[in-house]
Design a protein around this motif. Structure first.
Motif, short mmCIF file in Angstrom:
data_model
loop_
_atom_site.label_atom_id
_atom_site.label_comp_id
_atom_site.label_asym_id
_atom_site.label_seq_id
_atom_site.Cartn_x
_atom_site.Cartn_y
_atom_site.Cartn_z
N PRO A 115 30.45 30.27 18.47
CA PRO A 115 30.33 30.72 19.87
C PRO A 115 28.89 30.95 20.31
O PRO A 115 28.62 31.03 21.51
N GLN A 116 27.96 31.02 19.37
CA GLN A 116 26.56 31.24 19.72
C GLN A 116 25.86 29.96 20.19
O GLN A 116 24.79 30.02 20.79
N ILE A 117 26.46 28.80 19.93
CA ILE A 117 25.85 27.53 20.33
C ILE A 117 25.86 27.42 21.85
O ILE A 117 26.88 27.64 22.50
N ARG A 118 24.72 27.06 22.40
CA ARG A 118 24.58 26.94 23.85
C ARG A 118 24.28 25.48 24.22
O ARG A 118 23.21 24.96 23.90
N LEU A 119 25.23 24.85 24.89
CA LEU A 119 25.05 23.48 25.38
C LEU A 119 24.87 23.52 26.90
O LEU A 119 25.56 24.26 27.59
N VAL A 120 23.94 22.71 27.39
CA VAL A 120 23.68 22.63 28.83
C VAL A 120 23.88 21.18 29.26
O VAL A 120 23.19 20.28 28.79
N ALA A 121 24.84 20.97 30.19
CA ALA A 121 25.19 19.61 30.60
C ALA A 121 24.23 19.08 31.65
O ALA A 121 23.82 19.80 32.56
N LEU A 122 23.88 17.80 31.51
CA LEU A 122 23.09 17.07 32.49
C LEU A 122 23.86 15.83 32.89
O LEU A 122 24.50 15.19 32.06
N SER A 123 23.80 15.46 34.15
CA SER A 123 24.44 14.23 34.58
C SER A 123 23.54 13.05 34.30
O SER A 123 22.30 13.19 34.23
N GLN A 124 24.12 11.87 34.13
CA GLN A 124 23.32 10.67 33.96
C GLN A 124 22.45 10.41 35.18
O GLN A 124 21.32 9.94 35.07
#
Length: 358
Positions: free
Chosen positions: A67-76
């Motif tokens: 749960p500590q992993i932080r992913l940040v989404a970017l669009s193409q």
């Protein structure tokens, strides 16, 4: 082989910014997403890994892993128009490449085959544009892509085609043997019956040149020593077991020596892989896939890496497949050691390249 780690480029200090590496997450029903996320998170302080895959799916996998992993989404679209933002060490960027069907771990679905290929296209394009310093690939399932209606032989051939590279060389490496070991291939994913016809003086000469040049450029070896196997048992035994050694391999080696390349052979493959022969060498060039790779994979499976030489950008990969049975058993079981090695070696190659430009 030489004392320099076989699965590593020359060591360079961590004085430059974190290398930016595109990481394709591979077959979503396999262990690729898990090992990519775990390795990227573990190395986040040293490497800016940019995951490429379905952002929502990867976020779900990451939450189950830790749960500590932080992913940040970017669009193409954002990547194409604004470039890659500078994320802090506590976040991992994900370039969203949506899947076309729900993922059931361990269950292949041809509807996702084209989405997997799109992740490769994004990584290749970004590497060619200089957005990424290199790319690292998790395993994919060739059958799924072919079942999706796209002829596909493998990562190596696809990368060559998409980058308009006339010829590339597949090399696997590990530093878990004594001495460390690198094995390159004169042919890659071919049926055994087609190997002899694929070996020509010109193709073998180009392979040797690519191997020599990239061992210098990407591994920092001033004068790499390359040992070459024969094709036939006992290296043809003077022509009695085949003439490829006499007609093709030996002339190609003689020509390479005349160009100043430290190459020798052809040697019988069944006896070459011994310490007394490998000591001091930097690489073995085998004639086909299952001639050289079983030795390396037996010694280091799950901790070796695959490197594509000859490309206009850096590419490394894991040394294993999708492990669908492991994925079906649930998260937390996959060993991400090979992905760690692939990321580290790609990053070291980037740093070596940066030093050469200074």
């Amino acid at each position: 082989m030489s004392d320099q780690p076989a699965a590593q480029a020359a060591a360079t200090p961590l004085t430059s910014p974190r290398p930016i590496l595109a990481v394709t997450c591979g077959e979503p029903a396999g262990i690729g997403p898990e090992v990519a996320i775990k390795a990227a998170w573990q190395l986040r302080a040293e490497i800016n890994s940019v995951l490429i895959g379905d952002a929502a799916f990867l976020a779900m996998v990451a939450a189950e892993i830790d749960p500590q992993i932080r992913l940040v989404a970017l669009s193409q679209h954002a990547l194409r128009n604004s470039g890659l933002p500078n994320f802090p060490h506590g976040q991992i960027a994900v370039i969203d490449c949506p899947l076309d069907a729900h993922v059931q771990p361990g269950q292949l679905d041809a509807r996702n085959g084209r989405a997997v290929l799109r992740t490769l296209d994004i990584a290749i394009s970004g590497a060619q544009q200089g957005i990424f310093d290199g790319m690292v690939t998790a395993p994919l399932q060739k059958s799924t892509i072919n079942d999706a209606g796209v002829p596909f032989t493998g990562h190596t051939e696809y990368l060559a085609e998409k980058s308009a590279t006339a010829q590339v060389v597949m090399m696997l490496a590990t530093d878990r043997t004594t001495p460390p070991l690198r094995v390159a291939l004169a042919t890659t994913h071919l049926a055994l019956k087609d190997v002899a016809a694929a070996l020509t003086f010109d193709s073998l000469s180009r392979t040797i040149d690519i191997l020599h040049a990239d061992l210098q450029k990407k591994f920092g070896l001033a004068q790499p020593r390359i040992l070459v196997t024969g094709l036939n048992p006992h290296a043809g035994e003077g022509g009695y077991l085949g003439r490829e050694e006499i007609d093709i391999i030996t002339p190609a080696l003689q020509a390479a020596k005349a160009r100043g390349i430290a190459v020798s052979g052809p040697y019988p493959a069944d006896t070459l892989f011994q310490q007394k022969y490998l000591e001091g060498a930097d690489c073995v060039l085998a004639m086909y896939h299952d001639q050289g790779l079983p030795v390396l994979k037996y010694a280091s499976f799950g901790h070796g890496i695959n490197i594509t030489l000859g490309l206009p950008f850096i590419r490394t990969s894991v040394d294993h497949g999708t492990a669908l049975d492991l994925a079906a058993a649930g998260l937390g079981r996959a060993d991400h050691g090979s992905m760690l090695a692939a990321l580290n070696v790609a990053a070291q190659m980037v740093r070596l390249s940066q030093l050469r430009k200074e």
